[in-house]
Design a protein around this motif. Structure first.
Motif, PDB file in Angstrom:
ATOM      1  N   TRP A  36       0.791  -1.180   0.103  1.00  9.18           N
ATOM      2  CA  TRP A  36      -0.062  -0.115   0.118  1.00  9.18           C
ATOM      3  C   TRP A  36       0.717   1.154  -0.062  1.00  9.18           C
ATOM      4  CZ3 TRP A  36      -5.057   0.438  -0.765  1.00  9.18           C
ATOM      5  CH2 TRP A  36      -5.715  -0.609  -0.561  1.00  9.18           C
ATOM      6  N   PHE A  37       0.560   2.489  -0.791  1.00  7.37           N
ATOM      7  CA  PHE A  37       1.153   3.336  -0.871  1.00  7.37           C
ATOM      8  C   PHE A  37       0.265   4.639  -0.934  1.00  7.37           C
ATOM      9  CE2 PHE A  37       5.244   1.549  -2.141  1.00  7.37           C
ATOM     10  CZ  PHE A  37       4.859   0.271  -2.773  1.00  7.37           C
ATOM     11  N   ARG A  38       0.826   5.910  -0.504  1.00  4.59           N
ATOM     12  CA  ARG A  38      -0.007   6.842  -0.461  1.00  4.59           C
ATOM     13  C   ARG A  38       0.765   8.016  -1.312  1.00  4.59           C
ATOM     14  NH1 ARG A  38      -0.325   7.947   5.951  1.00  4.59           N
ATOM     15  NH2 ARG A  38       1.693   8.684   6.245  1.00  4.59           N
ATOM     16  N   GLN A  39      -0.058   9.120  -1.726  1.00  7.29           N
ATOM     17  CA  GLN A  39       0.476  10.203  -2.250  1.00  7.29           C
ATOM     18  C   GLN A  39      -0.487  11.243  -1.962  1.00  7.29           C
ATOM     19  OE1 GLN A  39       1.269   9.880  -6.416  1.00  7.29           O
ATOM     20  NE2 GLN A  39       2.902  11.560  -6.373  1.00  7.29           N
ATOM     21  N   ALA A  40       0.204  12.366  -1.218  1.00 11.50           N
ATOM     22  CA  ALA A  40      -0.641  13.733  -1.008  1.00 11.50           C
ATOM     23  C   ALA A  40      -0.345  14.673  -2.158  1.00 11.50           C
ATOM     24  CB  ALA A  40      -0.129  13.979   0.436  1.00 11.50           C
ATOM     25  N   PRO A  41      -1.106  15.669  -2.336  1.00 14.93           N
ATOM     26  CA  PRO A  41      -0.920  16.668  -3.217  1.00 14.93           C
ATOM     27  C   PRO A  41       0.568  17.252  -2.965  1.00 14.93           C
ATOM     28  CG  PRO A  41      -2.964  16.878  -2.568  1.00 14.93           C
ATOM     29  CD  PRO A  41      -2.222  15.872  -1.756  1.00 14.93           C
ATOM     30  N   GLY A  42       1.304  17.328  -4.194  1.00 15.64           N
ATOM     31  CA  GLY A  42       2.660  17.971  -4.084  1.00 15.64           C
ATOM     32  C   GLY A  42       3.727  17.052  -3.457  1.00 15.64           C
ATOM     33  N   ALA A  92      -4.657  11.434   1.963  1.00 14.74           N
ATOM     34  CA  ALA A  92      -3.729  11.144   0.796  1.00 14.74           C
ATOM     35  C   ALA A  92      -4.565  10.371  -0.350  1.00 14.74           C
ATOM     36  CB  ALA A  92      -2.253  10.267   0.786  1.00 14.74           C
ATOM     37  N   ASN A  93      -4.054  10.255  -1.360  1.00 14.49           N
ATOM     38  CA  ASN A  93      -4.550   9.121  -2.390  1.00 14.49           C
ATOM     39  C   ASN A  93      -4.029   7.897  -2.051  1.00 14.49           C
ATOM     40  OD1 ASN A  93      -6.377   7.937  -4.078  1.00 14.49           O
ATOM     41  ND2 ASN A  93      -5.545   9.186  -6.017  1.00 14.49           N
ATOM     42  N   TYR A  94      -4.676   6.679  -1.859  1.00 15.79           N
ATOM     43  CA  TYR A  94      -4.071   5.516  -1.476  1.00 15.79           C
ATOM     44  C   TYR A  94      -4.169   4.506  -2.334  1.00 15.79           C
ATOM     45  CZ  TYR A  94      -3.551   6.729   3.711  1.00 15.79           C
ATOM     46  OH  TYR A  94      -3.190   7.274   4.685  1.00 15.79           O
ATOM     47  N   TYR A  95      -2.833   3.960  -3.059  1.00 16.89           N
ATOM     48  CA  TYR A  95      -2.845   2.972  -4.037  1.00 16.89           C
ATOM     49  C   TYR A  95      -2.249   1.486  -3.528  1.00 16.89           C
ATOM     50  CZ  TYR A  95      -2.414   7.184  -6.818  1.00 16.89           C
ATOM     51  OH  TYR A  95      -2.805   8.624  -7.285  1.00 16.89           O
ATOM     52  N   CYS A  96      -2.857   0.591  -4.014  1.00 16.06           N
ATOM     53  CA  CYS A  96      -2.272  -0.570  -3.892  1.00 16.06           C
ATOM     54  C   CYS A  96      -1.547  -1.020  -5.203  1.00 16.06           C
ATOM     55  CB  CYS A  96      -3.007  -1.742  -3.454  1.00 16.06           C
ATOM     56  SG  CYS A  96      -4.465  -2.159  -4.905  1.00 16.06           S
ATOM     57  N   ALA A  97      -0.252  -1.961  -4.781  1.00 18.65           N
ATOM     58  CA  ALA A  97       0.291  -2.399  -5.968  1.00 18.65           C
ATOM     59  C   ALA A  97       0.922  -3.849  -5.642  1.00 18.65           C
ATOM     60  CB  ALA A  97       1.763  -1.451  -6.162  1.00 18.65           C
ATOM     61  N   ALA A  98       1.441  -4.524  -6.818  1.00 17.25           N
ATOM     62  CA  ALA A  98       1.603  -5.944  -6.759  1.00 17.25           C
ATOM     63  C   ALA A  98       2.809  -6.353  -7.417  1.00 17.25           C
ATOM     64  CB  ALA A  98       0.473  -6.810  -6.910  1.00 17.25           C
ATOM     65  N   LYS A  99       3.744  -7.248  -6.826  1.00 19.37           N
ATOM     66  CA  LYS A  99       4.825  -7.642  -7.522  1.00 19.37           C
ATOM     67  C   LYS A  99       4.995  -9.141  -7.405  1.00 19.37           C
ATOM     68  CE  LYS A  99       8.752  -6.995  -5.285  1.00 19.37           C
ATOM     69  NZ  LYS A  99       9.804  -6.480  -4.558  1.00 19.37           N
ATOM     70  N   LEU A 100       5.022  -9.736  -8.473  1.00 16.38           N
ATOM     71  CA  LEU A 100       5.137 -11.256  -8.492  1.00 16.38           C
ATOM     72  C   LEU A 100       6.699 -11.798  -7.943  1.00 16.38           C
ATOM     73  CD1 LEU A 100       4.153 -13.992  -9.666  1.00 16.38           C
ATOM     74  CD2 LEU A 100       5.445 -13.490 -11.871  1.00 16.38           C
ATOM     75  N   VAL A 101       6.706 -12.762  -7.287  1.00 14.33           N
ATOM     76  CA  VAL A 101       7.813 -13.174  -6.374  1.00 14.33           C
ATOM     77  C   VAL A 101       7.722 -14.400  -6.155  1.00 14.33           C
ATOM     78  CG1 VAL A 101       8.262 -11.016  -5.270  1.00 14.33           C
ATOM     79  CG2 VAL A 101       7.148 -12.804  -4.055  1.00 14.33           C
ATOM     80  N   THR A 102       8.767 -15.204  -6.345  1.00 10.38           N
ATOM     81  CA  THR A 102       8.840 -16.547  -5.986  1.00 10.38           C
ATOM     82  C   THR A 102       8.762 -16.977  -4.753  1.00 10.38           C
ATOM     83  OG1 THR A 102      11.287 -16.852  -6.297  1.00 10.38           O
ATOM     84  CG2 THR A 102       9.958 -16.952  -8.250  1.00 10.38           C
ATOM     85  N   SER A 103       9.437 -16.157  -3.811  1.00 13.74           N
ATOM     86  CA  SER A 103       9.627 -16.883  -2.335  1.00 13.74           C
ATOM     87  C   SER A 103       8.388 -16.431  -1.500  1.00 13.74           C
ATOM     88  CB  SER A 103      11.032 -16.079  -1.837  1.00 13.74           C
ATOM     89  OG  SER A 103      11.058 -16.449  -0.482  1.00 13.74           O
ATOM     90  N   ILE A 104       8.109 -17.234  -0.619  1.00 10.60           N
ATOM     91  CA  ILE A 104       7.081 -16.823   0.512  1.00 10.60           C
ATOM     92  C   ILE A 104       7.613 -16.280   1.436  1.00 10.60           C
ATOM     93  CG2 ILE A 104       5.733 -19.029  -0.270  1.00 10.60           C
ATOM     94  CD1 ILE A 104       6.557 -20.244   2.310  1.00 10.60           C
ATOM     95  N   PHE A 105       9.266 -15.938   1.721  1.00 10.43           N
ATOM     96  CA  PHE A 105       9.432 -15.235   2.632  1.00 10.43           C
ATOM     97  C   PHE A 105       9.981 -13.775   2.251  1.00 10.43           C
ATOM     98  CE2 PHE A 105      10.019 -18.824   5.153  1.00 10.43           C
ATOM     99  CZ  PHE A 105      10.115 -20.044   4.421  1.00 10.43           C
ATOM    100  N   THR A 122      -7.695   5.364  -4.086  1.00 11.85           N
ATOM    101  CA  THR A 122      -8.858   5.733  -3.412  1.00 11.85           C
ATOM    102  C   THR A 122      -8.424   6.861  -2.486  1.00 11.85           C
ATOM    103  OG1 THR A 122     -10.804   4.994  -2.079  1.00 11.85           O
ATOM    104  CG2 THR A 122      -8.465   3.982  -1.816  1.00 11.85           C
ATOM    105  N   GLN A 123      -9.284   7.840  -2.338  1.00 16.27           N
ATOM    106  CA  GLN A 123      -9.081   9.050  -1.734  1.00 16.27           C
ATOM    107  C   GLN A 123      -9.349   8.999  -0.200  1.00 16.27           C
ATOM    108  OE1 GLN A 123      -7.437  11.683  -2.723  1.00 16.27           O
ATOM    109  NE2 GLN A 123      -7.458  12.561  -0.520  1.00 16.27           N
ATOM    110  N   VAL A 124      -8.415   9.199   0.578  1.00 12.53           N
ATOM    111  CA  VAL A 124      -8.625   9.259   2.135  1.00 12.53           C
ATOM    112  C   VAL A 124      -8.563  10.579   2.598  1.00 12.53           C
ATOM    113  CG1 VAL A 124      -7.974   8.394   4.435  1.00 12.53           C
ATOM    114  CG2 VAL A 124      -8.265   6.757   2.459  1.00 12.53           C
ATOM    115  N   THR A 125      -9.458  11.290   3.265  1.00 15.16           N
ATOM    116  CA  THR A 125      -9.193  12.385   3.683  1.00 15.16           C
ATOM    117  C   THR A 125      -9.771  12.521   5.309  1.00 15.16           C
ATOM    118  OG1 THR A 125     -10.114  13.445   1.763  1.00 15.16           O
ATOM    119  CG2 THR A 125     -10.223  14.902   3.604  1.00 15.16           C
ATOM    120  N   VAL A 126      -9.102  13.018   6.072  1.00 18.18           N
ATOM    121  CA  VAL A 126      -8.875  13.103   7.349  1.00 18.18           C
ATOM    122  C   VAL A 126      -9.032  14.662   7.910  1.00 18.18           C
ATOM    123  CG1 VAL A 126      -8.141  12.340   9.798  1.00 18.18           C
ATOM    124  CG2 VAL A 126      -7.405  11.106   7.610  1.00 18.18           C
TER     125      VAL A 126
END
Length: 128
Positions: A36-42, A92-105, A122-126
């Protein structure tokens, strides 16, 4: 076609909670670490949390430790981010991202450049 879709964002008061979901389609998520990642304006996109293929290993940014919890349900092809004790600086705007890996560790990681597939966010505003 590999696709990630985030949901669960919204407006919440300081101290409140939200649960974000990242649903995968077009592939089986259990071969991927997810972040999970997030990005706020600027500001640059920053890593928030990541989770290994089985959920055994997790990583958190210092700014969210003790408040956010990442989890996954591979049967539902979905990863979650439970966010408690939310602060205005979590906005911030929250993003999910995926990466293919072979190891379960492999725990994933918080560097955006390591991930291949991204959702639209998806936008989160507090705010009070």
């Amino acid at each position: 076609q590999l696709q990630l879709v985030e949901s669960g964002g919204g407006l919440v008061q300081p101290g409140g909670s939200l649960r974000l979901a990242c649903a995968a389609s077009g592939f089986t998520l259990d071969s991927y670490v997810v972040g999970w990642f997030r990005q706020a304006p600027g500001k640059e996109r920053e890593g928030v949390s990541s989770i290994s293929r089985t959920g055994l290993f997790t990583v958190y940014a210092d700014s969210v430790k003790g408040r956010f919890t990442i989890s996954r349900d591979n049967a539902k092809n979905t990863v979650y981010l439970q966010m408690n004790s939310l602060k205005p600086e979590d906005t911030a705007n929250y993003y999910c991202a995926a990466k293919l890996v072979t190891s379960i560790f492999h725990p994933g990681g918080l560097a955006p450049s390591e991930y291949d597939s991204w959702g639209q966010g998806t936008q989160v505003t507090v705010s009070s």
